[in-house]
Design an enzyme around this catalytic site. Sequence first.
Site, PDB file in Angstrom:
ATOM      1  N   SER A   1       0.815  -1.217   0.000  1.00  0.00           N
ATOM      2  CA  SER A   1       0.000   0.000   0.000  1.00  0.00           C
ATOM      3  C   SER A   1       0.847   1.266   0.000  1.00  0.00           C
ATOM      4  O   SER A   1       1.672   1.465   0.884  1.00  0.00           O
ATOM      5  CB  SER A   1      -0.895   0.046   1.245  1.00  0.00           C
ATOM      6  OG  SER A   1      -1.745  -1.058   1.281  1.00  0.00           O
TER       7      SER A   1
ATOM      8  N   HIS B   1      -3.216   0.594  -4.658  1.00  0.00           N
ATOM      9  CA  HIS B   1      -2.643  -0.559  -5.360  1.00  0.00           C
ATOM     10  C   HIS B   1      -2.968  -0.424  -6.839  1.00  0.00           C
ATOM     11  O   HIS B   1      -4.125  -0.476  -7.226  1.00  0.00           O
ATOM     12  CB  HIS B   1      -3.243  -1.868  -4.819  1.00  0.00           C
ATOM     13  CG  HIS B   1      -2.786  -2.194  -3.435  1.00  0.00           C
ATOM     14  ND1 HIS B   1      -1.819  -3.132  -3.175  1.00  0.00           N
ATOM     15  CD2 HIS B   1      -3.142  -1.689  -2.234  1.00  0.00           C
ATOM     16  CE1 HIS B   1      -1.611  -3.194  -1.866  1.00  0.00           C
ATOM     17  NE2 HIS B   1      -2.402  -2.329  -1.274  1.00  0.00           N
TER      18      HIS B   1
ATOM     19  N   HIS C   1      -5.528  -9.049  -1.062  1.00  0.00           N
ATOM     20  CA  HIS C   1      -5.562  -9.441   0.350  1.00  0.00           C
ATOM     21  C   HIS C   1      -6.731 -10.382   0.608  1.00  0.00           C
ATOM     22  O   HIS C   1      -7.723 -10.369  -0.116  1.00  0.00           O
ATOM     23  CB  HIS C   1      -5.751  -8.191   1.240  1.00  0.00           C
ATOM     24  CG  HIS C   1      -4.793  -7.087   0.976  1.00  0.00           C
ATOM     25  ND1 HIS C   1      -4.924  -6.225  -0.093  1.00  0.00           N
ATOM     26  CD2 HIS C   1      -3.662  -6.706   1.621  1.00  0.00           C
ATOM     27  CE1 HIS C   1      -3.933  -5.359  -0.084  1.00  0.00           C
ATOM     28  NE2 HIS C   1      -3.137  -5.627   0.942  1.00  0.00           N
TER      29      HIS C   1
ATOM     30  N   TYR D   1      -8.885 -10.061   2.917  1.00  0.00           N
ATOM     31  CA  TYR D   1     -10.125  -9.336   3.252  1.00  0.00           C
ATOM     32  C   TYR D   1     -10.894  -8.879   2.020  1.00  0.00           C
ATOM     33  O   TYR D   1     -12.069  -8.532   2.099  1.00  0.00           O
ATOM     34  CB  TYR D   1      -9.840  -8.139   4.184  1.00  0.00           C
ATOM     35  CG  TYR D   1      -8.971  -7.048   3.594  1.00  0.00           C
ATOM     36  CD1 TYR D   1      -9.461  -6.160   2.639  1.00  0.00           C
ATOM     37  CD2 TYR D   1      -7.651  -6.914   3.997  1.00  0.00           C
ATOM     38  CE1 TYR D   1      -8.650  -5.178   2.094  1.00  0.00           C
ATOM     39  CE2 TYR D   1      -6.835  -5.929   3.467  1.00  0.00           C
ATOM     40  CZ  TYR D   1      -7.339  -5.070   2.507  1.00  0.00           C
ATOM     41  OH  TYR D   1      -6.528  -4.105   1.960  1.00  0.00           O
ATOM     42  N   GLU D   2     -10.245  -8.886   0.846  1.00  0.00           N
ATOM     43  CA  GLU D   2     -10.966  -8.514  -0.372  1.00  0.00           C
ATOM     44  C   GLU D   2     -11.893  -9.633  -0.841  1.00  0.00           C
ATOM     45  O   GLU D   2     -12.645  -9.463  -1.802  1.00  0.00           O
ATOM     46  CB  GLU D   2      -9.963  -8.168  -1.481  1.00  0.00           C
ATOM     47  CG  GLU D   2      -9.195  -6.883  -1.204  1.00  0.00           C
ATOM     48  CD  GLU D   2      -8.106  -6.623  -2.247  1.00  0.00           C
ATOM     49  OE1 GLU D   2      -8.438  -6.175  -3.348  1.00  0.00           O
ATOM     50  OE2 GLU D   2      -6.917  -6.882  -1.942  1.00  0.00           O
TER      51      GLU D   2
ATOM     52  N   ALA E   1       2.842  -1.994   4.040  1.00  0.00           N
ATOM     53  CA  ALA E   1       2.623  -0.931   5.015  1.00  0.00           C
ATOM     54  C   ALA E   1       2.167  -1.618   6.291  1.00  0.00           C
ATOM     55  O   ALA E   1       1.377  -2.554   6.238  1.00  0.00           O
ATOM     56  CB  ALA E   1       1.557   0.031   4.515  1.00  0.00           C
TER      57      ALA E   1
ATOM     58  N   MET F   1      -1.768  -6.636   7.063  1.00  0.00           N
ATOM     59  CA  MET F   1      -2.816  -7.526   6.554  1.00  0.00           C
ATOM     60  C   MET F   1      -2.352  -8.292   5.318  1.00  0.00           C
ATOM     61  O   MET F   1      -3.155  -8.634   4.450  1.00  0.00           O
ATOM     62  CB  MET F   1      -4.069  -6.711   6.217  1.00  0.00           C
ATOM     63  CG  MET F   1      -4.604  -5.888   7.385  1.00  0.00           C
ATOM     64  SD  MET F   1      -5.928  -4.794   6.880  1.00  0.00           S
ATOM     65  CE  MET F   1      -6.053  -3.739   8.340  1.00  0.00           C
ATOM     66  N   SER F   2      -1.044  -8.544   5.219  1.00  0.00           N
ATOM     67  CA  SER F   2      -0.544  -9.193   4.001  1.00  0.00           C
ATOM     68  C   SER F   2       0.735  -9.956   4.289  1.00  0.00           C
ATOM     69  O   SER F   2       1.038 -10.282   5.430  1.00  0.00           O
ATOM     70  CB  SER F   2      -0.257  -8.113   2.940  1.00  0.00           C
ATOM     71  OG  SER F   2       0.847  -7.313   3.342  1.00  0.00           O
TER      72      SER F   2
ATOM     73  N   ASN G   1       2.013   3.982  10.688  1.00  0.00           N
ATOM     74  CA  ASN G   1       1.266   4.590  11.800  1.00  0.00           C
ATOM     75  C   ASN G   1       1.648   3.948  13.114  1.00  0.00           C
ATOM     76  O   ASN G   1       2.116   2.817  13.152  1.00  0.00           O
ATOM     77  CB  ASN G   1      -0.239   4.418  11.572  1.00  0.00           C
ATOM     78  CG  ASN G   1      -0.626   2.966  11.344  1.00  0.00           C
ATOM     79  OD1 ASN G   1      -0.356   2.407  10.287  1.00  0.00           O
ATOM     80  ND2 ASN G   1      -1.222   2.366  12.340  1.00  0.00           N
TER      81      ASN G   1
ATOM     82  N   HIS H   1      -6.813   4.625   6.496  1.00  0.00           N
ATOM     83  CA  HIS H   1      -6.108   4.187   5.290  1.00  0.00           C
ATOM     84  C   HIS H   1      -5.402   5.378   4.641  1.00  0.00           C
ATOM     85  O   HIS H   1      -4.315   5.218   4.067  1.00  0.00           O
ATOM     86  CB  HIS H   1      -7.107   3.538   4.320  1.00  0.00           C
ATOM     87  CG  HIS H   1      -6.463   2.892   3.123  1.00  0.00           C
ATOM     88  ND1 HIS H   1      -5.464   1.939   3.235  1.00  0.00           N
ATOM     89  CD2 HIS H   1      -6.662   3.065   1.797  1.00  0.00           C
ATOM     90  CE1 HIS H   1      -5.082   1.559   2.025  1.00  0.00           C
ATOM     91  NE2 HIS H   1      -5.796   2.226   1.128  1.00  0.00           N
TER      92      HIS H   1
HETATM   93  N1  HPA Z   1      -2.842  -2.372  11.384  1.00  0.00           N
HETATM   94  C1  HPA Z   1      -2.983  -3.318  10.425  1.00  0.00           C
HETATM   95  N2  HPA Z   1      -2.569  -3.154   9.188  1.00  0.00           N
HETATM   96  C2  HPA Z   1      -1.958  -1.993   8.876  1.00  0.00           C
HETATM   97  C3  HPA Z   1      -1.779  -0.982   9.820  1.00  0.00           C
HETATM   98  C4  HPA Z   1      -2.244  -1.183  11.146  1.00  0.00           C
HETATM   99  O1  HPA Z   1      -2.115  -0.326  12.049  1.00  0.00           O
HETATM  100  N3  HPA Z   1      -1.149   0.040   9.185  1.00  0.00           N
HETATM  101  C5  HPA Z   1      -0.947  -0.360   7.904  1.00  0.00           C
HETATM  102  N4  HPA Z   1      -1.450  -1.593   7.712  1.00  0.00           N
END
Ligand code: HPA
Length: 280
Positions: free
Chosen positions: A33, A64, A86, A88-89, A116, A217-218, A241, A253
Amino acid sequence: MSEWISLDQIDAAADFLRSRLPFNPRVGMILGSGLGEIAELIRESVVIPFSEIPNWPQSTVEGHKGRLVVGELEGQKVLISQGRVHFYEGYSMAQVAFPVRVMQRLGIEILIVTNAAGAVNPDFEPGDLMLITDHLNLIGMAGLTPLRGANLDELGPRFPDMSQAYDRTLGELARQAAAEKNIRLREGIYICLAGPSFETPADLRFLRQIGADAVGMSTVPEVTVARHGGMRVLGISGISNKANLDGNTVTTHEEVLQAGRIIVPKLSQILRGVLQRLVL
Ligand code: HPA
């Protein structure tokens, strides 16, 4: 496409790509991402949208691009996936890892994965980079693994070893590349959750207790398949973050994509340094 992936489906995609590529790529790269820009470093690239490749899963998330960029970078023949899909998609774990299977069939021996991630380690700051030294396969422990189902013996063993999921030599090249450019490279354990909701403070305290430094998440399904197929893996997280450990930090996001702008120049330099040092 069904949840399961067959060798024929993989080979249909690999054959198509072979017919379109000017050479056999040796290094595969997956850009997460907000990190896709790195592919623009390649000159004289061949660009192939995911939508043209048979059986290739389509990316549905902002940030993406959804295309392959193939060409030479620092003297190496690379195939870059600008974006990924991913769980979740709505894709199965096997579908999520499909691109890695195709890379394996194309003869790619080295996979560089980026993502990310949120900082679980309180010392990490947004904009930091983290060399992934190992991962916690929590979703795999709970049953979500791309290796579930009949084993494709042509591609790897039923019970693959995971003692060195992330290649030590490649990790050392990343350290050297970062040091040369004076870029701070953190190191730690990545944990993959299914998402797409970000974590609660209680989730994050749990993740910290079990040893995670960064959460995303990947990556874990792709690395699992790469190791099953005998590829060597380098993984780097861009910390986008601070995790919401205190319950007062909101994660979005947009923030993740924004952090990509700080991360991309540093990550580009490290990846170029790794490719320069790579002896294939
Ligand atoms: N949590 C999960 N996935 C993420 C995060 C997060 O804080 N930041 C970027 N992808």
